[in-house]
Design a protein around this motif. Structure first.
Motif, mmCIF file in Angstrom:
data_model
loop_
_atom_site.group_PDB
_atom_site.id
_atom_site.type_symbol
_atom_site.label_atom_id
_atom_site.label_comp_id
_atom_site.label_asym_id
_atom_site.label_seq_id
_atom_site.Cartn_x
_atom_site.Cartn_y
_atom_site.Cartn_z
ATOM 1 N N VAL A 152 67.316 16.063 42.616
ATOM 2 C CA VAL A 152 68.543 16.743 43.040
ATOM 3 C C VAL A 152 68.920 17.850 42.062
ATOM 4 O O VAL A 152 69.322 18.941 42.452
ATOM 5 C CB VAL A 152 69.698 15.726 43.169
ATOM 6 N N ILE A 153 68.742 17.591 40.767
ATOM 7 C CA ILE A 153 69.216 18.519 39.742
ATOM 8 C C ILE A 153 68.373 19.796 39.700
ATOM 9 O O ILE A 153 68.910 20.922 39.664
ATOM 10 C CB ILE A 153 69.208 17.824 38.358
ATOM 11 N N VAL A 154 67.043 19.650 39.699
ATOM 12 C CA VAL A 154 66.157 20.811 39.527
ATOM 13 C C VAL A 154 66.361 21.869 40.609
ATOM 14 O O VAL A 154 66.467 23.061 40.302
ATOM 15 C CB VAL A 154 64.686 20.357 39.451
ATOM 16 N N PRO A 155 66.432 21.501 41.913
ATOM 17 C CA PRO A 155 66.673 22.540 42.928
ATOM 18 C C PRO A 155 68.000 23.272 42.741
ATOM 19 O O PRO A 155 68.093 24.466 43.063
ATOM 20 C CB PRO A 155 66.651 21.765 44.248
ATOM 21 N N ILE A 156 69.005 22.579 42.232
ATOM 22 C CA ILE A 156 70.296 23.250 41.992
ATOM 23 C C ILE A 156 70.142 24.300 40.899
ATOM 24 O O ILE A 156 70.671 25.416 41.003
ATOM 25 C CB ILE A 156 71.379 22.215 41.635
ATOM 26 N N VAL A 157 69.398 23.954 39.854
ATOM 27 C CA VAL A 157 69.142 24.925 38.785
ATOM 28 C C VAL A 157 68.393 26.135 39.341
ATOM 29 O O VAL A 157 68.751 27.289 39.093
ATOM 30 C CB VAL A 157 68.338 24.263 37.642
ATOM 31 N N ASP A 158 67.325 25.867 40.126
ATOM 32 C CA ASP A 158 66.545 26.961 40.718
ATOM 33 C C ASP A 158 67.399 27.831 41.623
ATOM 34 O O ASP A 158 67.313 29.065 41.601
ATOM 35 C CB ASP A 158 65.372 26.398 41.522
ATOM 36 N N ARG A 159 68.221 27.183 42.434
ATOM 37 C CA ARG A 159 69.022 27.908 43.418
ATOM 38 C C ARG A 159 70.016 28.851 42.749
ATOM 39 O O ARG A 159 70.364 29.902 43.300
ATOM 40 C CB ARG A 159 69.754 26.903 44.310
ATOM 41 N N PRO A 192 86.646 20.110 38.990
ATOM 42 C CA PRO A 192 85.509 19.604 39.770
ATOM 43 C C PRO A 192 85.473 20.207 41.169
ATOM 44 O O PRO A 192 86.484 20.612 41.731
ATOM 45 C CB PRO A 192 85.764 18.090 39.820
ATOM 46 N N VAL A 193 84.226 20.274 41.760
ATOM 47 C CA VAL A 193 84.040 20.763 43.125
ATOM 48 C C VAL A 193 83.366 19.688 43.944
ATOM 49 O O VAL A 193 82.766 18.745 43.416
ATOM 50 C CB VAL A 193 83.155 22.040 43.142
ATOM 51 N N ALA A 194 83.480 19.835 45.253
ATOM 52 C CA ALA A 194 82.815 18.882 46.152
ATOM 53 C C ALA A 194 81.318 19.156 46.183
ATOM 54 O O ALA A 194 80.867 20.256 45.892
ATOM 55 C CB ALA A 194 83.409 18.984 47.556
ATOM 56 N N ALA A 195 80.532 18.135 46.556
ATOM 57 C CA ALA A 195 79.080 18.299 46.653
ATOM 58 C C ALA A 195 78.737 19.329 47.708
ATOM 59 O O ALA A 195 79.317 19.321 48.790
ATOM 60 C CB ALA A 195 78.420 16.964 46.983
ATOM 61 N N PRO A 196 77.810 20.243 47.435
ATOM 62 C CA PRO A 196 77.435 21.258 48.430
ATOM 63 C C PRO A 196 76.740 20.606 49.626
ATOM 64 O O PRO A 196 75.924 19.705 49.478
ATOM 65 C CB PRO A 196 76.470 22.170 47.664
ATOM 66 N N SER A 197 77.080 21.093 50.820
ATOM 67 C CA SER A 197 76.502 20.538 52.040
ATOM 68 C C SER A 197 75.189 21.218 52.406
ATOM 69 O O SER A 197 74.388 20.692 53.132
ATOM 70 C CB SER A 197 77.472 20.697 53.215
ATOM 71 N N ALA A 198 74.948 22.389 51.886
ATOM 72 C CA ALA A 198 73.706 23.125 52.183
ATOM 73 C C ALA A 198 73.388 24.010 50.989
ATOM 74 O O ALA A 198 74.244 24.247 50.133
ATOM 75 C CB ALA A 198 73.861 23.981 53.450
ATOM 76 N N GLU A 199 72.174 24.509 50.963
ATOM 77 C CA GLU A 199 71.767 25.400 49.869
ATOM 78 C C GLU A 199 72.568 26.680 49.915
ATOM 79 O O GLU A 199 72.768 27.261 50.970
ATOM 80 C CB GLU A 199 70.271 25.722 49.968
ATOM 81 N N GLN A 200 73.027 27.098 48.713
ATOM 82 C CA GLN A 200 73.786 28.326 48.609
ATOM 83 C C GLN A 200 72.891 29.428 48.076
ATOM 84 O O GLN A 200 72.030 29.177 47.231
ATOM 85 C CB GLN A 200 74.988 28.126 47.679
ATOM 86 N N PRO A 201 73.083 30.641 48.537
ATOM 87 C CA PRO A 201 72.239 31.735 48.055
ATOM 88 C C PRO A 201 72.546 32.074 46.619
ATOM 89 O O PRO A 201 73.675 31.941 46.162
ATOM 90 C CB PRO A 201 72.580 32.893 48.997
ATOM 91 N N VAL A 202 71.511 32.500 45.911
ATOM 92 C CA VAL A 202 71.711 32.930 44.511
ATOM 93 C C VAL A 202 72.388 34.279 44.461
ATOM 94 O O VAL A 202 71.970 35.177 45.181
ATOM 95 C CB VAL A 202 70.321 32.994 43.809
ATOM 96 N N ALA A 217 76.665 16.587 43.160
ATOM 97 C CA ALA A 217 75.514 16.112 43.925
ATOM 98 C C ALA A 217 75.012 14.762 43.417
ATOM 99 O O ALA A 217 74.655 13.878 44.208
ATOM 100 C CB ALA A 217 74.389 17.142 43.878
ATOM 101 N N THR A 218 74.938 14.576 42.102
ATOM 102 C CA THR A 218 74.449 13.303 41.560
ATOM 103 C C THR A 218 75.450 12.179 41.781
ATOM 104 O O THR A 218 75.061 11.021 41.954
ATOM 105 C CB THR A 218 74.148 13.444 40.058
ATOM 106 N N THR A 219 76.722 12.503 41.784
ATOM 107 C CA THR A 219 77.737 11.482 42.082
ATOM 108 C C THR A 219 77.583 10.995 43.518
ATOM 109 O O THR A 219 77.738 9.809 43.807
ATOM 110 C CB THR A 219 79.145 12.055 41.866
ATOM 111 N N ALA A 220 77.254 11.915 44.413
ATOM 112 C CA ALA A 220 77.101 11.559 45.821
ATOM 113 C C ALA A 220 75.869 10.697 46.075
ATOM 114 O O ALA A 220 75.758 10.062 47.129
ATOM 115 C CB ALA A 220 77.022 12.823 46.677
#
Length: 511
Positions: free
Chosen positions: A360-367, A501-511, A407-410
């Protein structure tokens, strides 16, 4: 040997080399014209004096015609020489010059052959009628007899023109980019094979028949020409077709396979069906593609263990060995309570849960435009702003940190993740030795990021950032100051802030 001589002449003569092209083609055509006159004269009771006069007349007309055709293409030759004189030609200018040089002879003959042959054949035949004291009906016989040698001379002088044009092409070719837009605009190989043997066989048959057969006037001449053309075509066409199939088909197979490789299909192979040079070409092509396939597999495996952007940078060889100093944002995240969890849980479960978190973490970093520098046990160090430079690297790092926590909390693994972010100057480069290197960043800013993450246990926040990061933010991210706190290894307390804090993203966000 010929290439060395023509290359030397091209260097010495420069813009005057077009005369070598013109004279070389003219000499070949004149030689064929002289042989033709001798053959024609052998069918009539012509004196040596008349033969010499006709040979001189035909040679002069041939020279005038070929040189006139060369003058029409001198502008194209001058365009190539202009490229040579340009201090820094653009890639488009280089491609244009190469196309002009590589098709110089082809364009010349396509533009001039339609008038050169009639210009020579018709007056020479008419002069032959006068010299040999023939009837005007014999004029058409002489024209017919001259057609085959004229076509043969055209093909022979064309080949000579291509050979003499090689220095022009060779001087430009090294300056072409590997991916220049190539177009097949020259004479196709299949046409060369179909035309060459046919005309050569017919001309040979005409010469042999003239030497060994009856030579008593126009009737025998017509019969000789007709027999030579018929037998020559009959014998040469099958040979031409077989040669064309034997040469062009294997080449087309290689071209088709190359197109597949260019499209990304590294499984493309060419069947090795012969044991000659074309079979060797197919075999070498297959070896090359297999090497590319292995390299791509290595690149893919490399990208599994190294961030893709870093892998591409390392493979490009463009990053300086000594590294670069650059301002970046460092994100350090760690799994809270992981040590006690690892002591109680089976090892396989520990690895599975940790991989689930990192999945979960790595794709968020990449994104968000960052790259994972390294995994440190249950922790992760990520960099934003290197090797890809982003002016808003602080925003990206903070945004990624908030999304990671959400995301990790979810995931509901029973474990939580804490993140610390700091911004500062580091040295980015390949660190290591003895053949083992790792692209990383070093500097005090990295240590501070790790200390800030550790401070989350004292403040109770999931994400903490330094004042340096807050000062670099370009977007309006709500922050709450936690005051100045002491950090291990720092002589003075540092202010840290906690993003809302923010809610977990529901879809990939553009960079």
């Amino acid at each position: 040997m010929l290439d060395r001589i023509t290359g030397w002449l091209y260097e010495r003569l420069g813009s005057r080399y077009w005369l070598v092209l013109a004279v070389g083609q003219a000499l070949v055509s004149i030689f064929v014209a002289l042989i033709t006159v001798v053959i024609l004269a052998s069918y009539y009771d012509a004196s040596t004096h008349d033969v010499v006069r006709l040979a001189a007349f035909g040679s002069i007309l041939t020279a005038i015609a070929v040189l006139g055709g060369s003058l029409r293409t001198r502008a194209a030759f001058c365009a190539v020489r202009t490229w040579h004189g340009t201090p820094d030609p653009t890639p488009a200018e280089t491609v244009k010059a190469w196309e002009t040089a590589s098709t110089l002879t082809y364009v010349q003959y396509r533009r001039n052959s339609w008038w050169i042959n009639p210009f020579v054949v018709l007056p020479t035949s008419a002069f032959g009628v006068v010299l040999f004291d023939l009837g005007w009906a014999d004029f058409f016989v002489l024209v017919l007899a001259c057609v085959v040698p004229a076509v043969y001379a055209t093909i022979l002088s064309y080949s000579a023109g291509e050979m003499l044009s090689r220095p022009l092409v060779a001087a430009i070719a090294p300056q072409l980019a590997d991916d220049f837009p190539f177009s097949r605009i020259g004479l196709p190989v299949r046409k060369r094979i179909m035309l060459g043997p046919s005309v050569y066989t017919i001309a040979t048959a005409l010469l042999v028949a003239s030497l060994l057969g009856e030579r008593s006037g126009s009737d025998d001449l017509v019969l000789t020409v007709a027999a030579s053309v018929g037998i020559g075509l009959l014998l040469s066409q099958e040979l031409s077709v077989l040669l064309a199939e034997a040469i062009t088909v294997p080449i087309e197979r290689v071209r088709a396979a190359m197109s597949r490789v260019e499209a990304g299909d590294l499984a493309a192979r060419v069947p090795v069906t012969t044991s000659d040079e074309l079979g060797e070409l197919a075999h070498d092509f297959n070896l090359m593609v297999r090497g590319l396939e292995e390299r791509e597999q290595m690149r893919a495996a490399f990208g599994t263990y190294v961030d893709k952007e870093v892998a591409a940078l390392i493979l490009s060889g463009q990053f300086p060995e000594e590294g670069v100093e650059i301002d970046v944002s460092i994100m350090f995240c760690d799994v809270r309570g992981f040590t006690s969890y690892a002591e109680a849980a089976p090892a396989t479960e520990v690895v599975a849960v940790l991989n689930r978190l990192f999945t979960v973490i790595v794709p968020i970093v990449d994104r968000n435009g960052g790259h994972v520098d390294k995994f440190i046990g249950d922790g992760l160090l990520a960099v934003f702003g290197a090797p890809e430079v982003y002016p808003d690297h602080a925003d990206r790092a903070v945004r990624a940190a908030r999304e990671i926590v959400a995301a990790t909390t979810a995931l509901d693994t029973g474990l939580s993740v804490a993140v610390g972010v700091n911004t500062g100057r580091v040295v980015a480069g390949s660190i290591g030795g003895a053949g083992r290197l790792n692209f990383s960043v070093i500097g005090d800013a990295v240590n501070v990021a790790a200390r800030v993450e550790a401070a989350t246990r004292d403040t109770g926040d999931d994400v903490l950032i330094t004042a340096a990061t807050a000062a670099m933010l370009q977007s309006d991210i709500p922050l709450v100051s936690r005051g100045s706190i002491p950090l291990k290894g720092k002589s003075a307390p540092m202010e840290v802030l906690a993003p809302v804090p923010v809610a977990a993203p529901s879809a990939e966000q553009p960079v």
